[in-house]
Enzyme design. Structure first.
Site, PDB file in Angstrom:
ATOM      1  N   GLY A 349       0.821  -1.199   0.000  1.00  0.00           N
ATOM      2  CA  GLY A 349       0.000   0.000   0.000  1.00  0.00           C
ATOM      3  C   GLY A 349       0.851   1.243   0.000  1.00  0.00           C
ATOM      4  N   GLY A 352       0.807   8.301   3.382  1.00  0.00           N
ATOM      5  CA  GLY A 352       1.124   9.676   3.095  1.00  0.00           C
ATOM      6  C   GLY A 352       2.623   9.905   2.977  1.00  0.00           C
ATOM      7  N   GLY A 354       4.984   7.364   2.203  1.00  0.00           N
ATOM      8  CA  GLY A 354       5.741   6.485   1.319  1.00  0.00           C
ATOM      9  C   GLY A 354       5.048   5.162   1.098  1.00  0.00           C
ATOM     10  N   VAL A 356       4.688   0.936   1.133  1.00  0.00           N
ATOM     11  CA  VAL A 356       4.943  -0.167   2.055  1.00  0.00           C
ATOM     12  C   VAL A 356       5.005  -1.466   1.277  1.00  0.00           C
ATOM     13  CG1 VAL A 356       4.161  -1.363   4.114  1.00  0.00           C
ATOM     14  CG2 VAL A 356       3.696   1.061   3.844  1.00  0.00           C
ATOM     15  N   ASP A 470      -2.089  10.845  14.274  1.00  0.00           N
ATOM     16  CA  ASP A 470      -2.800  10.402  13.071  1.00  0.00           C
ATOM     17  C   ASP A 470      -3.587   9.131  13.352  1.00  0.00           C
ATOM     18  OD1 ASP A 470      -3.649  10.827  10.502  1.00  0.00           O
ATOM     19  OD2 ASP A 470      -1.955   9.831   9.558  1.00  0.00           O
TER      20      ASP A 470
END
Ligand SMILES: *[C@@H]1O[C@H](CO)[C@@H](O)[C@H](O)[C@H]1NC(C)=O
Ligand SMILES: *[C@@H]1O[C@H](CO)[C@@H](O)[C@H](O)[C@H]1NC(C)=O
Ligand SMILES: *[C@@H]1O[C@H](CO)[C@@H](O)[C@H](O)[C@H]1NC(C)=O
Ligand SMILES: *[C@@H]1O[C@H](CO)[C@@H](O)[C@H](O)[C@H]1NC(C)=O
Ligand SMILES: *[C@@H]1O[C@H](CO)[C@@H](O)[C@H](O)[C@H]1NC(C)=O
Ligand SMILES: *[C@@H]1O[C@H](CO)[C@@H](O)[C@H](O)[C@H]1NC(C)=O
Length: 688
Positions: A349, A352, A354, A356, A470
């Protein structure tokens, strides 16, 4: 017949009583006739007679045990004493812990009595090579240990990162004390004494850095070891390393069973480490030298062609300051290989910060990890970031996605996390029907409790206040048991307790952003609580905090939920897909907690401690009614439209399974990082 048995017992008891051995160094001469120890894991006997249980590589464990079992239980009696009582023993041993980075430990060393010298199933890291997550506290373990722990694990209620503890079948110590003034991780040889008086059922533990046993023990603990010990037990030592690593050494050991003190160990006659404390400067010089020689080699290569120049540009950099921040663990080629060269097929995925990737690190068995590749332009920013990451690596909680390590290369930072097989909460809530069907009420409620307990740990239970900044459904990952784990600490900033937090950037996701954040730009624990409130309502309702396509009065979930609550229709907030299969009391408690946390005024919100208490209780009557929100401020017209914000938060379908620390599915860009200044004139739009 009866007499024979009695005789046998007497004989055995005498045999047991006579058990005594002394090692002044191990292997050959120092053994004084005693057999060599049985070594297991990565333990090795060095030519100088010192046993090294672990070296400075992460996630290792090592054991060294006396080769034959000892009878730690006396002859059986009658009644409740059918198995016999634990007999007195006394032991002394000399060990040293040499951490890779002097101020950081990793992980610890223990004297152990266990039924099996291989300790099957034992794990490294915080488990000290003694137990595993599955058998913690189980009475069938029959594990007795005295731990010399150099890392503070909150999971086990450790008192500090330099302590001695008595562990019975668990790593939650039944008695513990700070080792100070002795510093276990100093690299100096430490002498320890463990004495158990079977008649008085008293266990004493002492430590010193001289051969002289202190007059008063460090720990004196009343305990009956009869229920812990089996008839035959092996005694020895265990050590482990985690993300942080130390070499653990054993220089000498004496033991006496059946009463009386173990033979005295004399530090001066034990083998000593040639360089007890590796000099940081020499290490730095060595690394600098190797970087320099790499540089020279690369310059030569550059002459050979553009390929060389390319390699130079992409070199892995280690600067001296980085050595202050704990282990720089993985090598770039290692991670490149693990992710098959960061192949698109291994992509889990995009977040925000970078991409993965899934990675497989070699080993037996190979471990699956999630590798997050964070790009960073600013050199200064990166430096702060690495400092933060080093601290984050020391965070440990069962509801946090564990950071295993990192690697830095040019502007890239690679973060290695535990792989979470069930992906993100977000995917389950809004993904296909099959996934959503797994989210029963019980699982949803458990996940909320898990996340609350992780946030409580970050806010109050660690040495610093850690703000997550977050919290949202896509940052909640689900492990193999569908337990919730909070991921992505890339945005978290550390603040000392009591220090004034200040920041110039607003980081977060629309719908989870506390209204005051956009005005003050200051992240606080109350802002995390606000985001958690949005998450609670989202999980209960199965709807996003802001749903653009919903009817206008339903767009903002918190407002809509408040209206339902005020109208006495709380059950209407609960996700219709559950078809009524939910615990009504828990649902009302959750909605009340969610509304309370979503209050626009920061001081009106509860703390995470209150939230966990109410969620754990699951009793709606116990949760105080949330205070009603003040009337919304007038919305100015003619500025940037509300839609501009909502567009950065699409709810498109999820094409790929995301399953890692802080992963968001592809096509979803929900982390918005705004410079504070550009936001200051838009505050009215983000007030939710
Ligand atoms: C113990 O180990 C030493 C060193 O490895 C070796 O020389 C010696 O033979 C061993 N003794 C026994 C009884 O195995
Ligand atoms: C530590 O031991 C392990 C296993 O024996 C080995 O693979 C690793 O290379 C060693 N590391 C160092 C730094 O010696
Ligand atoms: C304790 O361990 C035994 C044997 O491994 C197992 O059968 C039992 O279920 C465990 N008990 C708990 C409470 O985990
Ligand atoms: C040790 O602690 C565990 C819980 O942490 C408890 O269940 C057990 O009874 C304690 N044992 C003794 C002997 O205090
Ligand atoms: C343990 O320490 C106490 C003092 O706290 C002392 O009275 C007792 O004799 C000690 N027992 C052993 C076995 O060392
Ligand atoms: C005696 O030992 C057995 C296992 O060996 C255990 O199940 C039992 O509980 C023990 N009894 C007592 C009184 O400790």
């Amino acid at each position: 017949m009866m007499h024979l048995r009695l005789l046998l017992h007497l004989l055995l008891a005498t045999l047991a009583a006579s058990q005594q051995f002394t090692y002044s160094g191990f292997g050959g001469r120092g053994n004084g006739g005693a057999p060599n120890l049985t070594l297991n894991g990565v333990t090795e006997l060095r030519p100088d007679g010192i046993i090294r249980l672990t070296n400075e590589t992460s996630r290792l464990l090592g054991h060294a045990f006396y080769p034959s079992p000892l009878r730690l239980l006396g002859p059986p009696g009658s009644g409740s004493n059918r198995n016999g009582t634990a007999v007195s023993f006394s032991t002394a041993f000399a060990f040293a812990v040499v951490p890779e980075y002097p101020r950081l430990g990793g992980h610890g060393f223990a004297f152990v009595a266990a039924p099996d010298p291989r300790i099957p199933g034992a794990l490294p890291s915080q488990y000290l090579g003694l137990l595993s997550a599955a058998d913690l506290g189980n009475a069938t373990n029959h594990v007795f240990a005295v731990e010399f722990d150099t890392v503070q694990d909150f999971e086990f209620g450790d008192i500090n990162d330099n302590h001695v503890g008595v562990d019975l079948n668990s790593l939650v110590s039944n008695a513990s004390a700070s080792a100070a003034p002795v510093n276990l991780k100093s690299g100096d040889t430490v002498l320890a004494w463990v004495d158990y008086d079977g008649d008085r059922r008293l266990l004493n533990v002492s430590i010193a850095t001289t051969s002289q046993k202190p007059a008063a023990p460090l720990i004196s603990f009343h305990v009956d070891l009869s229920t812990i010990f089996l008839d035959q037990m092996y005694v020895g030592f265990s050590a482990s390393t985690g993300l942080l690593a130390s070499s653990h050494y054993l220089m000498g050991w004496s033991f006496k069973l059946g009463g009386g003190a173990a033979p005295q160990l004399d530090l001066s006659s034990l083998p000593s480490l040639p360089q007890p404390k590796p000099d940081r400067r020499s290490r730095t010089t060595r690394i600098l030298a190797s970087v320099f020689s790499a540089f020279v080699a690369l310059v030569a290569l550059a002459g050979a062609g553009a390929y060389g120049a390319y390699r130079y540009k992409n070199r892995e950099v280690i600067e001296p300051w980085e050595l202050d921040y704990g282990p720089h663990r993985y090598k770039y080629p290692e991670l490149k290989h693990a992710t098959r060269g960061f192949r698109e097929r291994e992509l889990l995925g995009c977040g925000g910060f970078g991409k993965v990737y899934r990675g497989v690190l070699p080993g037996t068995p190979p471990t699956v990890v999630a590798v997050k590749r964070v790009s960073h332009d600013s050199r200064q920013g990166l430096r702060e970031f690495v400092a933060e990451i080093a601290s984050i690596g020391r965070l440990r909680h069962r509801n946090l996605v564990q950071l295993q390590g990192w690697c830095r290369r040019r502007g890239d930072l690679l973060l290695v996390y535990d792989f979470m097989p069930n992906g993100s909460l977000d995917m389950h809530l809004f993904g296909d029907g099959l996934r959503a069907a797994r989210l029963t009420w019980d699982i949803r409620y458990k996940i909320l409790r898990n996340v609350a307990s992780a946030l409580l740990y970050l806010h109050e239970q660690w040495e610093h206040v850690v703000l997550h900044r977050d919290v949202k459904a896509s940052n909640v990952l689900l492990d193999g048991d569908m337990a919730g784990r909070l991921g992505d600490f890339g945005l978290a900033k550390l603040y000392e307790h009591g220090a004034n937090p200040g920041t110039t950037r607003v980081v977060g996701t629309l719908g989870y952003l506390a209204p005051e954040l956009t005005r003050t730009g200051k992240a606080t624990t109350a802002a995390d609580v606000f985001a958690f409130g949005a998450l609670v309502l989202e999980v209960v309702a199965g709807r996003r905090p802001i749903e653009q396509r919903a009817a206008p009065e339903e767009q903002v979930l918190a407002e809509w939920a408040w209206e339902r609550y005020a109208a006495g229709e709380v059950e209407k907030v609960v996700d219709g897909r559950l078809e009524g299969a939910f615990d009504a009391d828990q649902a009302v408690a959750a909605v009340k907690v969610g509304l309370w946390c979503s209050h626009p005024v920061p001081v009106a919100r509860p703390t995470m401690r209150e939230v966990t208490r109410y969620l754990d209780g699951g009793d709606a009557a116990e949760v105080p009614p949330p205070p009603p929100p003040p009337p919304p401020p007038p919305v100015c017209s003619g500025e940037v439209g509300y839609d501009d914000f909502v567009h950065s938060f699409p709810s498109s379908s999820f094409e790929r399974a995301a399953a890692a620390g802080g992963v968001e599915p592809l096509s979803q860009t929900s982390v918005a990082t705004f410079p504070f200044s550009s936001l200051s004139n838009r505050s009215s739009y983000v007030s939710v």
